[in-house]
Design a protein around this motif. Structure first.
Motif, PDB file in Angstrom:
ATOM      1  N   GLU A 246     -18.869 -26.041 -23.102  1.00  0.00           N
ATOM      2  CA  GLU A 246     -18.761 -27.190 -22.199  1.00  0.00           C
ATOM      3  C   GLU A 246     -18.618 -26.725 -20.751  1.00  0.00           C
ATOM      4  O   GLU A 246     -19.257 -27.276 -19.847  1.00  0.00           O
ATOM      5  N   GLU A 247     -17.814 -25.691 -20.542  1.00  0.00           N
ATOM      6  CA  GLU A 247     -17.650 -25.154 -19.185  1.00  0.00           C
ATOM      7  C   GLU A 247     -18.963 -24.564 -18.671  1.00  0.00           C
ATOM      8  O   GLU A 247     -19.326 -24.745 -17.508  1.00  0.00           O
TER       9      GLU A 247
ATOM     10  N   PHE B  70     -21.969 -25.495 -19.529  1.00  0.00           N
ATOM     11  CA  PHE B  70     -22.831 -26.628 -19.198  1.00  0.00           C
ATOM     12  C   PHE B  70     -22.502 -27.154 -17.802  1.00  0.00           C
ATOM     13  O   PHE B  70     -23.405 -27.420 -16.995  1.00  0.00           O
ATOM     14  N   ASN B  71     -21.218 -27.314 -17.523  1.00  0.00           N
ATOM     15  CA  ASN B  71     -20.808 -27.820 -16.214  1.00  0.00           C
ATOM     16  C   ASN B  71     -21.213 -26.862 -15.095  1.00  0.00           C
ATOM     17  O   ASN B  71     -21.623 -27.297 -14.017  1.00  0.00           O
ATOM     18  N   LEU B  72     -21.089 -25.567 -15.352  1.00  0.00           N
ATOM     19  CA  LEU B  72     -21.493 -24.591 -14.340  1.00  0.00           C
ATOM     20  C   LEU B  72     -22.996 -24.628 -14.097  1.00  0.00           C
ATOM     21  O   LEU B  72     -23.451 -24.499 -12.960  1.00  0.00           O
ATOM     22  N   ARG B  73     -23.777 -24.813 -15.156  1.00  0.00           N
ATOM     23  CA  ARG B  73     -25.231 -24.916 -14.991  1.00  0.00           C
ATOM     24  C   ARG B  73     -25.592 -26.156 -14.175  1.00  0.00           C
ATOM     25  O   ARG B  73     -26.506 -26.128 -13.357  1.00  0.00           O
ATOM     26  N   PHE B  74     -24.873 -27.229 -14.428  1.00  0.00           N
ATOM     27  CA  PHE B  74     -25.103 -28.456 -13.666  1.00  0.00           C
ATOM     28  C   PHE B  74     -24.778 -28.224 -12.193  1.00  0.00           C
ATOM     29  O   PHE B  74     -25.527 -28.663 -11.305  1.00  0.00           O
ATOM     30  N   GLN B  75     -23.657 -27.544 -11.927  1.00  0.00           N
ATOM     31  CA  GLN B  75     -23.290 -27.242 -10.545  1.00  0.00           C
ATOM     32  C   GLN B  75     -24.332 -26.356  -9.879  1.00  0.00           C
ATOM     33  O   GLN B  75     -24.655 -26.523  -8.702  1.00  0.00           O
TER      34      GLN B  75
END
Length: 65
Positions: free
Chosen positions: A23-24, A26-31
């Protein structure tokens, strides 16, 4: 997370850790896609930690056979 710390945890705890790390990641890829990522090295660390966890779980599975 070091391999020694990973080996001290149970499989259930490791599965929860993998979910949290994914999940983390995924969030980093989004950022990264939006240009808001400050520490790109964190992505590499998370990927390596996930690989370490999967390696230890595989070792345990082979040892149980």
């Amino acid at each position: 997370m070091l391999a020694k710390e990973i080996r001290e945890k149970s499989n259930d705890e490791l599965l929860k850790d993998i979910d949290t790390l994914k999940e983390e990641l995924f969030n980093l890829r989004f950022q990264q896609a939006t240009g808001a990522l400050e520490n790109s090295a964190r992505m590499k660390d998370i990927k390596k930690t996930i690989a370490r966890i999967k390696t230890v779980m595989g070792e345990r599975a082979r040892a149980a056979e």
